[in-house]
Design an enzyme around this catalytic site. Structure first.
Site, PDB file in Angstrom:
ATOM      1  N   ASN A  85       0.832  -1.217   0.028  1.00 37.39           N
ATOM      2  CA  ASN A  85      -0.036   0.101   0.124  1.00 37.39           C
ATOM      3  C   ASN A  85       0.857   1.136   0.031  1.00 37.39           C
ATOM      4  O   ASN A  85       2.144   1.290  -0.259  1.00 37.39           O
ATOM      5  CB  ASN A  85      -0.903  -0.046   1.139  1.00 37.39           C
ATOM      6  CG  ASN A  85      -2.160   0.533   0.805  1.00 37.39           C
ATOM      7  OD1 ASN A  85      -2.390   1.686   0.318  1.00 37.39           O
ATOM      8  ND2 ASN A  85      -3.215  -0.095   1.258  1.00 37.39           N
ATOM      9  N   HIS A 115      23.487   0.940  12.707  1.00 40.56           N
ATOM     10  CA  HIS A 115      24.620   1.532  12.793  1.00 40.56           C
ATOM     11  C   HIS A 115      25.272   1.024  14.132  1.00 40.56           C
ATOM     12  O   HIS A 115      24.474   0.919  15.236  1.00 40.56           O
ATOM     13  CB  HIS A 115      24.839   2.753  12.502  1.00 40.56           C
ATOM     14  CG  HIS A 115      24.473   3.548  11.215  1.00 40.56           C
ATOM     15  ND1 HIS A 115      25.084   3.552  10.341  1.00 40.56           N
ATOM     16  CD2 HIS A 115      22.892   3.732  11.023  1.00 40.56           C
ATOM     17  CE1 HIS A 115      24.356   4.080   9.455  1.00 40.56           C
ATOM     18  NE2 HIS A 115      23.208   4.201   9.729  1.00 40.56           N
ATOM     19  N   ALA A 158      -0.714  -3.780  13.390  1.00 34.00           N
ATOM     20  CA  ALA A 158      -0.616  -2.119  13.109  1.00 34.00           C
ATOM     21  C   ALA A 158       0.359  -1.654  14.266  1.00 34.00           C
ATOM     22  O   ALA A 158       0.224  -1.892  15.232  1.00 34.00           O
ATOM     23  CB  ALA A 158      -2.008  -1.422  12.942  1.00 34.00           C
ATOM     24  N   THR A 163      11.330  -7.062  16.542  1.00 37.46           N
ATOM     25  CA  THR A 163      12.720  -7.131  16.824  1.00 37.46           C
ATOM     26  C   THR A 163      13.491  -8.559  16.806  1.00 37.46           C
ATOM     27  O   THR A 163      14.712  -8.736  16.654  1.00 37.46           O
ATOM     28  CB  THR A 163      12.906  -6.504  18.094  1.00 37.46           C
ATOM     29  OG1 THR A 163      12.203  -7.264  19.231  1.00 37.46           O
ATOM     30  CG2 THR A 163      12.329  -5.198  18.268  1.00 37.46           C
ATOM     31  N   LYS A 164      12.637  -9.762  16.632  1.00 37.43           N
ATOM     32  CA  LYS A 164      13.030 -10.845  16.716  1.00 37.43           C
ATOM     33  C   LYS A 164      12.105 -11.782  15.717  1.00 37.43           C
ATOM     34  O   LYS A 164      11.229 -11.308  15.408  1.00 37.43           O
ATOM     35  CB  LYS A 164      12.932 -11.569  18.073  1.00 37.43           C
ATOM     36  CG  LYS A 164      11.728 -11.678  18.756  1.00 37.43           C
ATOM     37  CD  LYS A 164      11.980 -12.201  19.999  1.00 37.43           C
ATOM     38  CE  LYS A 164      10.614 -12.567  20.667  1.00 37.43           C
ATOM     39  NZ  LYS A 164      10.590 -13.036  21.837  1.00 37.43           N
TER      40      LYS A 164
END
Length: 184
Positions: A85, A115, A158, A163-164
């Site tokens: 979308n 970073h 949503a 993170t994993k």
């Protein structure tokens, strides 16, 4: 054949790298392509040709709406029958593999790049490949972080921050995303 830089080779190999003139030019080329792509409505044949040229792979019957952003494009592989979308961002300084039948809602971010935490090393670009398997739905404003694999048939809610890895046929929501339910 185009001569490439050592830093480009490091990036393609999934190793940390530094930005150089070659990569800067590749990002400029990508930005120019995206300007043309996003100026044309989805379904336009010229737009589809430009998208196929931008990505490593763009499967048949995949739709990418206006507002797409990415770093390079050539590190992104998209399967068949996908739907992105409006305003999807893919930071592809490292490989991003998206399977078949993947639906991504507006304003989602897929970021294969990061970073180092130490200020003196932040000029170094790091990241890890992201794998989004088949039959996935990613909700509006969700963020997928480096090194994540989302298993087949999963749903990302949503606003979730993934993170994993997420198991197949699982609903994951929240910050950080947690698996809350299995899908039958």
């Amino acid at each position: 054949m185009e001569k490439v830089s050592e830093q480009y080779e490091r990036m393609k190999a999934g190793k940390s790298y530094h930005f150089d003139d070659f990569l800067y030019e590749k990002q400029k080329e990508c930005a120019k392509s995206l300007s043309k792509i996003n100026a044309l409505p989805f379904g336009n044949k010229k737009r589809e040709k430009l998208l196929k040229k931008l990505f490593a792979n763009l499967g048949d019957k995949s739709v990418i709406k206006e507002g797409l952003r990415c770093n390079f494009g050539f590190n992104i592989s998209i399967g068949e029958n996908c739907y992105f979308n409006y305003n999807v961002t893919i930071l592809d300084s490292f490989a991003v593999e998206i399977g078949n039948n993947v639906f991504i809602a507006p304003n989602a971010v897929i970021s294969a790049v990061t970073h180092p935490l130490e200020a003196e090393n932040r000029h170094c670009i790091k990241g890890e490949k992201i794998i989004i398997e088949d039959d996935i739905w990613i909700g509006a404003g969700a963020i997928i972080l480096p090194g994540v694999k989302i298993g087949k048939g999963a749903v990302i809610g949503a606003g979730a921050v993934v993170t994993k890895d997420i198991a197949p046929k699982t609903v994951a929501v929240g910050i950080p995303a947690k698996e809350i339910k299995k899908i039958q």
